[in-house]
Design an enzyme around this catalytic site. Structure first.
Site, PDB file in Angstrom:
ATOM      1  CB  SER A  14      -3.855-111.464  13.858  1.00  0.00           C
ATOM      2  OG  SER A  14      -5.142-111.167  13.340  1.00  0.00           O
ATOM      3  CE1 TYR A  45      -0.510-113.488  13.146  1.00  0.00           C
ATOM      4  CE2 TYR A  45      -2.080-115.085  14.009  1.00  0.00           C
ATOM      5  CZ  TYR A  45      -0.936-114.328  14.166  1.00  0.00           C
ATOM      6  OH  TYR A  45      -0.216-114.416  15.331  1.00  0.00           O
ATOM      7  N   GLY A  46      -4.308-113.016   7.677  1.00  0.00           N
ATOM      8  CA  GLY A  46      -4.990-113.528   6.484  1.00  0.00           C
ATOM      9  C   GLY A  46      -4.206-113.412   5.200  1.00  0.00           C
ATOM     10  CG  ASN A  78     -12.524-118.327  11.901  1.00  0.00           C
ATOM     11  OD1 ASN A  78     -13.013-117.256  12.229  1.00  0.00           O
ATOM     12  ND2 ASN A  78     -13.131-119.468  12.124  1.00  0.00           N
ATOM     13  CB  THR A  79      -6.232-117.119   9.604  1.00  0.00           C
ATOM     14  OG1 THR A  79      -7.179-116.419   8.795  1.00  0.00           O
ATOM     15  CG2 THR A  79      -5.002-117.416   8.775  1.00  0.00           C
ATOM     16  CD  GLU A 155      -7.572-104.867  14.119  1.00  0.00           C
ATOM     17  OE1 GLU A 155      -6.963-103.985  14.766  1.00  0.00           O
ATOM     18  OE2 GLU A 155      -7.663-106.051  14.509  1.00  0.00           O
ATOM     19  CB  THR A 192     -12.718-113.967  15.305  1.00  0.00           C
ATOM     20  OG1 THR A 192     -11.349-113.572  15.135  1.00  0.00           O
ATOM     21  CG2 THR A 192     -12.787-115.477  15.499  1.00  0.00           C
TER      22      THR A 192
END
Length: 267
Positions: A14, A45-46, A78-79, A155, A192
């Site tokens: 993402s 995404y989470g 991971n998500t 980020e 990640t």
């Protein structure tokens, strides 16, 4: 099937978290052509629903594979892996490597038999995590905590922005303050993005903790699946592809260059 030396490895996330998977992969395969794809239009995404991710990820990877013809794809998230990996594998005709929480190594390493899983909200609630914990950590207390703020911290770090140390402290407190948290000796970095801020997490910990993630194991899996294939004699410029190319993406150029990625474009 013969693979052209120019066929790249495709890494998908993402945002910038997948760079924690790209780095050990490049160490093992230093001349591999790289396409790093970030779904900046869908980030993060989470905090999304399972249905959104299950629909979005296979469609995007289908477009990316059609455009770049990679030899292998890595869902470096991971998500996305815990929700959409099987659907992506069914849709694509190339090997697909997923990233799943490093619960097995954590269970093998834990001396206290209490370890934490620190991920996104979407990852830590997945039945996939339940199954891993039951299979490999049945004799352990497995604590879980989701932190969207820690994703944003990673980020921000790669954009060179000032970092708030309270974010890492709060993320760890979400594990340490649960029953049994005082005995926790290992934290699985189940997103990640989080290895990118491991130093900040270690600095925020009130006592020494061991942090584990799957980057090196995933790199070995990539090398295994591509063994015997031809590679360029020297590494070509890495390419980053974003689903939305805006001003915030431009601030990542320096960090991306540190990972061998010097070209940026929109999907």
């Amino acid at each position: 099937m013969k693979v052209a030396p120019s066929a790249p490895l495709l890494f998908f996330d993402s945002g910038v978290g997948g760079l924690s998977i790209l780095a050990p992969a490049r160490a093992l395969l230093p001349t591999a052509p790289i396409v790093y794809a970030a779904d900046s239009a869908g980030f993060p995404y989470g905090t999304k629903s399972e249905a959104e991710i299950a629909a979005r990820v296979p469609a995007l990877l289908g477009r990316l594979v059609e455009r770049f013809r990679p030899r292998l794809a890595v869902i470096a998230c991971n998500t996305a892996s815990t929700i959409a990996l099987s659907a992506v594998r069914a849709a694509l005709n190339i090997p697909v490597v997923g990233t799943v929480p490093a619960i097995k190594p954590a269970a093998l390493m834990s001396q206290s038999r209490v370890f934490g899983v620190l991920g996104t909200d979407a990852t830590v609630r997945q039945p996939y995590v339940d199954r891993l914990a039951a299979e490999f950590g049945a004799d352990c207390t497995v604590l879980r905590h989701g932190s969207a703020a820690l994703v944003q911290l990673a980020e921000a770090k790669l954009r060179g922005e000032p970092l708030d140390p309270a974010i890492a402290k709060d993320a760890l407190a979400g594990l340490l303050e649960q029953p049994g948290g005082d005995r926790m000796d290992i934290v699985v970095l189940a997103c990640t993005h989080f290895p990118l801020v491991e130093a900040e997490l270690a600095a925020a910990a009130p006592r020494p903790l061991r942090f584990v993630h799957g980057g090196e194991g995933i790199a070995r899996r990539i090398a295994y699946l591509t063994q015997g294939q031809s590679w360029p004699s020297s590494p070509p410029p890495g390419k980053a592809v974003f689903t939305r190319l805006d001003g915030s993406v431009a601030t990542l150029a320096t960090a991306l260059s540190d990972f061998g990625i010097d070209e940026m474009e929109a999907l």
